[in-house]
Scaffold this motif. Structure first.
Motif, PDB file in Angstrom:
ATOM      1  N   ALA A   8       0.833  -1.207   0.000  1.00  0.00           N
ATOM      2  CA  ALA A   8       0.000   0.000   0.000  1.00  0.00           C
ATOM      3  C   ALA A   8       0.865   1.254   0.000  1.00  0.00           C
ATOM      4  CB  ALA A   8      -0.903  -0.006   1.226  1.00  0.00           C
ATOM      5  N   LYS A   9       0.254   2.339  -0.424  1.00  0.00           N
ATOM      6  CA  LYS A   9       0.916   3.639  -0.433  1.00  0.00           C
ATOM      7  C   LYS A   9       1.460   3.959   0.960  1.00  0.00           C
ATOM      8  CE  LYS A   9       0.138   8.495  -1.238  1.00  0.00           C
ATOM      9  NZ  LYS A   9      -0.313   9.412  -2.216  1.00  0.00           N
ATOM     10  N   GLY A  10       2.678   4.520   0.983  1.00  0.00           N
ATOM     11  CA  GLY A  10       3.296   4.934   2.233  1.00  0.00           C
ATOM     12  C   GLY A  10       4.194   3.890   2.880  1.00  0.00           C
ATOM     13  N   VAL A  23       9.826   5.051  -0.707  1.00  0.00           N
ATOM     14  CA  VAL A  23       8.482   4.911  -0.152  1.00  0.00           C
ATOM     15  C   VAL A  23       7.514   4.640  -1.295  1.00  0.00           C
ATOM     16  CG1 VAL A  23       6.653   6.105   1.126  1.00  0.00           C
ATOM     17  CG2 VAL A  23       9.044   6.446   1.767  1.00  0.00           C
ATOM     18  N   VAL A  24       6.599   3.709  -1.072  1.00  0.00           N
ATOM     19  CA  VAL A  24       5.637   3.330  -2.098  1.00  0.00           C
ATOM     20  C   VAL A  24       4.665   4.474  -2.376  1.00  0.00           C
ATOM     21  CG1 VAL A  24       3.749   1.753  -2.685  1.00  0.00           C
ATOM     22  CG2 VAL A  24       5.755   0.892  -1.452  1.00  0.00           C
ATOM     23  N   ALA A  25       4.528   4.809  -3.663  1.00  0.00           N
ATOM     24  CA  ALA A  25       3.504   5.755  -4.102  1.00  0.00           C
ATOM     25  C   ALA A  25       2.276   4.983  -4.588  1.00  0.00           C
ATOM     26  CB  ALA A  25       4.032   6.659  -5.213  1.00  0.00           C
ATOM     27  N   ALA A  26       2.520   3.833  -5.261  1.00  0.00           N
ATOM     28  CA  ALA A  26       1.441   3.012  -5.802  1.00  0.00           C
ATOM     29  C   ALA A  26       2.026   1.709  -6.347  1.00  0.00           C
ATOM     30  CB  ALA A  26       0.717   3.752  -6.926  1.00  0.00           C
ATOM     31  N   ILE A  32       6.338  -1.550  -8.444  1.00  0.00           N
ATOM     32  CA  ILE A  32       6.157  -0.630  -7.333  1.00  0.00           C
ATOM     33  C   ILE A  32       6.636   0.741  -7.773  1.00  0.00           C
ATOM     34  CG2 ILE A  32       6.833  -0.060  -4.974  1.00  0.00           C
ATOM     35  CD1 ILE A  32       7.461  -3.063  -4.595  1.00  0.00           C
ATOM     36  N   GLN A  33       5.727   1.708  -7.737  1.00  0.00           N
ATOM     37  CA  GLN A  33       6.097   3.088  -8.034  1.00  0.00           C
ATOM     38  C   GLN A  33       6.550   3.733  -6.736  1.00  0.00           C
ATOM     39  OE1 GLN A  33       2.940   5.560  -9.497  1.00  0.00           O
ATOM     40  NE2 GLN A  33       4.293   7.312  -9.791  1.00  0.00           N
ATOM     41  N   GLU A  35       7.744   7.061  -4.456  1.00  0.00           N
ATOM     42  CA  GLU A  35       7.485   8.492  -4.406  1.00  0.00           C
ATOM     43  C   GLU A  35       8.638   9.226  -5.070  1.00  0.00           C
ATOM     44  OE1 GLU A  35       6.772   9.650  -0.354  1.00  0.00           O
ATOM     45  OE2 GLU A  35       4.773   8.767  -0.365  1.00  0.00           O
ATOM     46  N   SER A  46       9.324   9.914 -10.803  1.00  0.00           N
ATOM     47  CA  SER A  46       9.021   8.666 -10.102  1.00  0.00           C
ATOM     48  C   SER A  46       9.835   7.543 -10.720  1.00  0.00           C
ATOM     49  CB  SER A  46       7.537   8.326 -10.226  1.00  0.00           C
ATOM     50  OG  SER A  46       6.769   9.219  -9.491  1.00  0.00           O
ATOM     51  N   ASP A  60       4.582  -2.613   7.691  1.00  0.00           N
ATOM     52  CA  ASP A  60       4.620  -1.476   6.772  1.00  0.00           C
ATOM     53  C   ASP A  60       5.898  -1.438   5.948  1.00  0.00           C
ATOM     54  OD1 ASP A  60       2.144  -0.561   7.556  1.00  0.00           O
ATOM     55  OD2 ASP A  60       2.934   0.777   9.091  1.00  0.00           O
TER      56      ASP A  60
END
Length: 84
Positions: A8-10, A23-26, A32-33, A35, A46, A60
């Motif tokens: 998940a994002k974050g 950190v995951v953006a999406a 994994i994109q 940030e 990105s 997390d």
């Protein structure tokens, strides 16, 4: 790749050696994109990590199968070309 559905994002992305990658953006198209970074030559861009590098999702944290140094060598631009 089933681990991608748990991302998940974050969430923090780390290499197998614990080095922070980003950190995951999406999650986009099995990648994994991360940030966008606000500093350096790649500011505002990105980068994407191939989903096949995901070894585990722990709380997390997304842990990759590659070390941090190797993972950043495999990151991609949005269009799938290798990031420089």
């Amino acid at each position: 790749m089933s681990e991608l559905s748990n991302i998940a994002k974050g969430m923090t992305v780390v290499g197998a050696d614990g080095a922070k990658i980003g950190v995951v953006a999406a999650v986009v198209d099995q990648r994994i994109q991360l940030e966008a970074n606000d500093v350096g030559d790649h500011a505002g861009q990105s980068h994407f990590i191939p989903g096949g590098l995901v070894a585990d999702v722990e709380g997390d944290t997304v842990r990759l199968s590659a070390t941090g140094a190797n993972a950043v060598l495999l990151d991609e631009n949005e269009d799938g070309t290798m990031a420089d």
